[in-house]
Design a protein around this motif. Structure first.
Motif, PDB file in Angstrom:
ATOM      1  N   UNK A 193       6.760  11.969  -2.069  1.00 49.62           N
ATOM      2  CA  UNK A 193       6.085  13.069  -1.720  1.00 49.62           C
ATOM      3  C   UNK A 193       5.318  13.570  -3.048  1.00 49.62           C
ATOM      4  N   UNK A 194       5.197  12.791  -3.897  1.00 47.85           N
ATOM      5  CA  UNK A 194       4.491  13.148  -5.110  1.00 47.85           C
ATOM      6  C   UNK A 194       5.350  13.125  -6.412  1.00 47.85           C
ATOM      7  N   UNK A 195       6.560  12.931  -6.190  1.00 47.66           N
ATOM      8  CA  UNK A 195       7.590  12.988  -7.445  1.00 47.66           C
ATOM      9  C   UNK A 195       7.189  11.842  -8.252  1.00 47.66           C
ATOM     10  N   UNK A 196       6.711  10.730  -8.092  1.00 47.53           N
ATOM     11  CA  UNK A 196       6.510   9.536  -8.956  1.00 47.53           C
ATOM     12  C   UNK A 196       5.012   9.576  -9.624  1.00 47.53           C
ATOM     13  N   UNK A 197       4.046  10.032  -8.519  1.00 50.58           N
ATOM     14  CA  UNK A 197       2.710  10.051  -9.056  1.00 50.58           C
ATOM     15  C   UNK A 197       2.185  11.499  -9.520  1.00 50.58           C
ATOM     16  N   UNK A 198       2.782  12.508  -9.122  1.00 52.62           N
ATOM     17  CA  UNK A 198       2.497  13.745  -9.346  1.00 52.62           C
ATOM     18  C   UNK A 198       1.414  14.357  -8.490  1.00 52.62           C
ATOM     19  N   UNK A 203      -0.647  12.775   0.953  1.00 51.32           N
ATOM     20  CA  UNK A 203      -1.744  13.032   1.612  1.00 51.32           C
ATOM     21  C   UNK A 203      -2.920  13.062   0.843  1.00 51.32           C
ATOM     22  N   UNK A 204      -2.971  13.688  -0.422  1.00 56.81           N
ATOM     23  CA  UNK A 204      -4.136  13.741  -1.334  1.00 56.81           C
ATOM     24  C   UNK A 204      -4.332  12.279  -2.023  1.00 56.81           C
ATOM     25  N   UNK A 205      -3.210  11.845  -2.307  1.00 54.88           N
ATOM     26  CA  UNK A 205      -3.166  10.435  -2.919  1.00 54.88           C
ATOM     27  C   UNK A 205      -3.957   9.468  -1.990  1.00 54.88           C
ATOM     28  N   UNK A 206      -3.530   9.616  -0.731  1.00 56.97           N
ATOM     29  CA  UNK A 206      -3.921   8.754   0.176  1.00 56.97           C
ATOM     30  C   UNK A 206      -5.469   8.756   0.688  1.00 56.97           C
ATOM     31  N   UNK A 207      -5.875  10.075   0.491  1.00 60.22           N
ATOM     32  CA  UNK A 207      -7.324  10.304   0.645  1.00 60.22           C
ATOM     33  C   UNK A 207      -8.103   9.884  -0.673  1.00 60.22           C
ATOM     34  N   UNK A 208      -7.456   9.791  -1.876  1.00 56.42           N
ATOM     35  CA  UNK A 208      -8.212   9.314  -3.015  1.00 56.42           C
ATOM     36  C   UNK A 208      -8.095   7.908  -2.977  1.00 56.42           C
ATOM     37  N   UNK A 214     -17.691  10.521   3.522  1.00 53.66           N
ATOM     38  CA  UNK A 214     -16.790  11.341   4.325  1.00 53.66           C
ATOM     39  C   UNK A 214     -15.467  11.922   3.346  1.00 53.66           C
ATOM     40  N   UNK A 215     -14.849  10.864   2.854  1.00 52.84           N
ATOM     41  CA  UNK A 215     -13.631  11.062   2.169  1.00 52.84           C
ATOM     42  C   UNK A 215     -14.135  11.893   1.004  1.00 52.84           C
ATOM     43  N   UNK A 216     -15.003  11.590   0.228  1.00 54.11           N
ATOM     44  CA  UNK A 216     -15.472  12.516  -0.933  1.00 54.11           C
ATOM     45  C   UNK A 216     -15.806  13.826  -0.707  1.00 54.11           C
ATOM     46  N   UNK A 217     -16.333  14.171   0.568  1.00 56.37           N
ATOM     47  CA  UNK A 217     -16.403  15.514   1.207  1.00 56.37           C
ATOM     48  C   UNK A 217     -15.238  16.419   1.313  1.00 56.37           C
ATOM     49  N   UNK A 218     -14.498  15.505   2.048  1.00 52.33           N
ATOM     50  CA  UNK A 218     -13.108  16.145   2.170  1.00 52.33           C
ATOM     51  C   UNK A 218     -12.589  16.402   0.939  1.00 52.33           C
ATOM     52  N   UNK A 219     -12.422  15.607   0.098  1.00 54.48           N
ATOM     53  CA  UNK A 219     -11.668  15.739  -1.143  1.00 54.48           C
ATOM     54  C   UNK A 219     -12.312  16.897  -1.904  1.00 54.48           C
ATOM     55  N   UNK A 220     -13.612  17.095  -1.991  1.00 58.76           N
ATOM     56  CA  UNK A 220     -14.290  18.485  -2.559  1.00 58.76           C
ATOM     57  C   UNK A 220     -13.789  19.549  -1.731  1.00 58.76           C
ATOM     58  N   UNK A 221     -13.647  19.663  -0.644  1.00 62.91           N
ATOM     59  CA  UNK A 221     -13.179  20.977   0.019  1.00 62.91           C
ATOM     60  C   UNK A 221     -11.837  21.184  -0.306  1.00 62.91           C
ATOM     61  N   UNK A 222     -10.910  20.109  -0.318  1.00 61.00           N
ATOM     62  CA  UNK A 222      -9.716  20.203  -0.539  1.00 61.00           C
ATOM     63  C   UNK A 222      -9.045  20.705  -1.645  1.00 61.00           C
TER      64      UNK A 222
END
Length: 81
Positions: free
Chosen positions: A11-16, A20-25, A70-78
């Motif tokens: 849940x982010x311990x390895x990647x920081x 869910x954010x990593x998956x979207x990226x 669509x993914x970039x738009x979602x990333x920008x908002x989040x």
């Protein structure tokens, strides 16, 4: 805290970055990479004069671009951008 990968409980311990954010990226990067790869396939099919395959790959490329947008738009908002 234990971190597992490959379908586990990382849940982010390895990647920081939270999963869910990593998956979207990852999704955006994969869509963009696919659009680039399909350009090569389109050129190959064009060289062979195979319009049916060219059309298929162009549609797939458009879908990949749409997914990336669509993914970039979602990333920008989040991510506050």
């Amino acid at each position: 805290m234990t971190s597992e990968t490959a379908g586990g409980t990382e849940t982010g311990g390895i990647t920081g970055t939270r999963d869910k954010d990593y998956n979207l990226i990852w999704y955006v990067e994969s869509c963009l990479a696919n659009a680039l790869r399909l350009e090569t396939y389109i050129q190959d099919a064009e060289r062979e004069g195979d319009d049916e395959v060219v059309e298929l790959f162009r549609k797939a490329q458009a879908d990949s671009r749409k997914g990336a947008e669509l993914g970039k738009r979602l990333l920008r908002t989040r991510m506050g951008g």
